[in-house]
Design a protein around this motif. Sequence first.
Motif, mmCIF file in Angstrom:
data_model
loop_
_atom_site.group_PDB
_atom_site.id
_atom_site.type_symbol
_atom_site.label_atom_id
_atom_site.label_comp_id
_atom_site.label_asym_id
_atom_site.label_seq_id
_atom_site.Cartn_x
_atom_site.Cartn_y
_atom_site.Cartn_z
ATOM 1 N N HIS A 16 -38.057 -29.759 -10.214
ATOM 2 C CA HIS A 16 -37.148 -30.680 -10.609
ATOM 3 C C HIS A 16 -37.468 -31.586 -11.129
ATOM 4 C CE1 HIS A 16 -33.687 -27.371 -11.058
ATOM 5 N NE2 HIS A 16 -34.840 -26.369 -11.192
ATOM 6 N N ILE A 20 -39.387 -33.098 -14.202
ATOM 7 C CA ILE A 20 -38.885 -35.010 -14.626
ATOM 8 C C ILE A 20 -40.301 -35.918 -14.594
ATOM 9 C CG2 ILE A 20 -37.414 -36.916 -14.352
ATOM 10 C CD1 ILE A 20 -35.056 -35.167 -13.453
ATOM 11 N N LEU A 23 -42.662 -35.401 -17.261
ATOM 12 C CA LEU A 23 -42.231 -35.868 -18.949
ATOM 13 C C LEU A 23 -41.592 -36.911 -18.695
ATOM 14 C CD1 LEU A 23 -38.758 -33.140 -19.069
ATOM 15 C CD2 LEU A 23 -40.982 -33.339 -20.638
ATOM 16 N N GLU A 24 -41.909 -37.790 -18.184
ATOM 17 C CA GLU A 24 -41.486 -39.665 -18.654
ATOM 18 C C GLU A 24 -42.804 -39.847 -18.478
ATOM 19 O OE1 GLU A 24 -39.686 -40.578 -14.471
ATOM 20 O OE2 GLU A 24 -37.908 -41.105 -15.078
ATOM 21 N N ILE A 56 -47.453 -30.231 -18.100
ATOM 22 C CA ILE A 56 -46.365 -29.527 -18.787
ATOM 23 C C ILE A 56 -47.115 -28.290 -20.314
ATOM 24 C CG2 ILE A 56 -45.421 -30.952 -21.205
ATOM 25 C CD1 ILE A 56 -45.357 -33.212 -20.000
ATOM 26 N N TYR A 60 -45.284 -25.764 -21.163
ATOM 27 C CA TYR A 60 -44.439 -25.556 -22.811
ATOM 28 C C TYR A 60 -45.781 -24.183 -23.076
ATOM 29 C CZ TYR A 60 -42.321 -27.856 -26.713
ATOM 30 O OH TYR A 60 -42.129 -27.654 -27.961
ATOM 31 N N LEU A 81 -41.178 -32.413 -28.670
ATOM 32 C CA LEU A 81 -40.762 -32.749 -26.887
ATOM 33 C C LEU A 81 -40.122 -34.144 -26.426
ATOM 34 C CD1 LEU A 81 -40.813 -30.767 -24.593
ATOM 35 C CD2 LEU A 81 -42.749 -31.626 -24.068
ATOM 36 N N VAL A 82 -40.861 -35.066 -26.298
ATOM 37 C CA VAL A 82 -40.398 -36.564 -26.844
ATOM 38 C C VAL A 82 -38.849 -36.784 -26.787
ATOM 39 C CG1 VAL A 82 -40.729 -38.793 -26.888
ATOM 40 C CG2 VAL A 82 -42.904 -37.248 -26.466
ATOM 41 N N ARG A 84 -37.221 -34.886 -28.505
ATOM 42 C CA ARG A 84 -35.295 -33.895 -27.690
ATOM 43 C C ARG A 84 -35.179 -34.312 -26.161
ATOM 44 N NH1 ARG A 84 -36.336 -27.604 -29.258
ATOM 45 N NH2 ARG A 84 -34.381 -27.717 -28.443
ATOM 46 N N THR A 85 -36.623 -34.766 -25.457
ATOM 47 C CA THR A 85 -36.337 -34.957 -24.003
ATOM 48 C C THR A 85 -35.805 -36.832 -23.649
ATOM 49 O OG1 THR A 85 -38.454 -35.516 -23.921
ATOM 50 C CG2 THR A 85 -37.762 -32.872 -23.276
ATOM 51 N N LEU A 88 -31.793 -36.889 -22.940
ATOM 52 C CA LEU A 88 -31.709 -36.899 -21.163
ATOM 53 C C LEU A 88 -32.670 -37.481 -20.017
ATOM 54 C CD1 LEU A 88 -32.974 -32.919 -22.251
ATOM 55 C CD2 LEU A 88 -30.699 -34.395 -22.147
ATOM 56 N N LEU A 89 -34.031 -37.588 -20.067
ATOM 57 C CA LEU A 89 -34.614 -38.634 -19.772
ATOM 58 C C LEU A 89 -34.100 -40.615 -18.558
ATOM 59 C CD1 LEU A 89 -38.522 -38.026 -20.029
ATOM 60 C CD2 LEU A 89 -36.824 -37.067 -18.031
#
Length: 308
Positions: A16, A20, A23-24, A56, A60, A81-82, A84-85, A88-89
């Motif tokens: 996990h 993170i 995605l960051e 990713i 993906y 993707l950016v 939507r995420t 959350l980030l």
Amino acid sequence: MPIGRSKSDDQTRGKHCDVIKNLETLVQLAQTGTMKETATRMNISQGAVSKRIAAIENYYGKKIIERHGRRVELTQHGRKLVDRTMPLLQEVRSVFLEDTALQSGRIIVGVSESILGSWGSRLFAAVRDDLPEVNFEFHAQRSPVVLDRLRSGELMVGLCTGSTDAETDLQSDIVYLEPMVVVPSGLKPLNYVVGDPLDVLTIESRSGAWAAMEDDMRRLQLTRQTSLESFFSVAQMALADFGHGLVPLGVANALSIDMAEVIELGSNGLNRPVRFVARKSMYARSLIQLFYDSVMKHASAGLIQRPA
């Protein structure tokens, strides 16, 4: 290993954390447009950036970036993707910040450069005396950057300028309506009556203060002749006889400009609103409330208005 935690639990947490981080990295790449700049911002190698993006894409199952020489652009899938995420980030970073920093008695504050360079340091010194147990970390940046970093979870609170009427994700309260003043070009006597047309040097449109002042400037027939990125630069150019400078009172005081030589416009409604800003969840924290109460107390007592 602590009771209640298995090896598989640790492996899951590790995966996990990797997701993170990956995605960051993608979000940073979307902002910078280059692997090199992303690596610099994140303090990792360019190879690590490439590996994270590749991870990713493998997970993906779609291509998320396209290379154009040294530049990198997101594909349609990458942009989706950016988009939507990113929220959350931001929320995850905010949670970690609240839990780790507040538990250790630390408050990370973003402050408009012109505030910290004038009366802000005096205000924060008084707040520090009220809260000796708190460790403060200050970041001086332009107001729009402070707001962006508050949203991203990198800062806990901000003291910055401008209107936040359109903000739904942040909460703010006005600390001070700072009067604006005209510094005459070269400090030469200026035969001027408030309301007469006057060309001025002042802050550029991307500043948080500009949107809050624009309507009142139009009402007072003040026209921006030249724009600069900092109020201190505006004041220095006015002193050097490049034109009349429209700046906050605190900036004029910080440069030891005699108030008898400036034209004060606060009583005519030309002020810049200084706001205490934070994410709504941060406002509810007891340590932030103590900080807020101390800031408002000293602002109300007139500490801000007194020249350094």
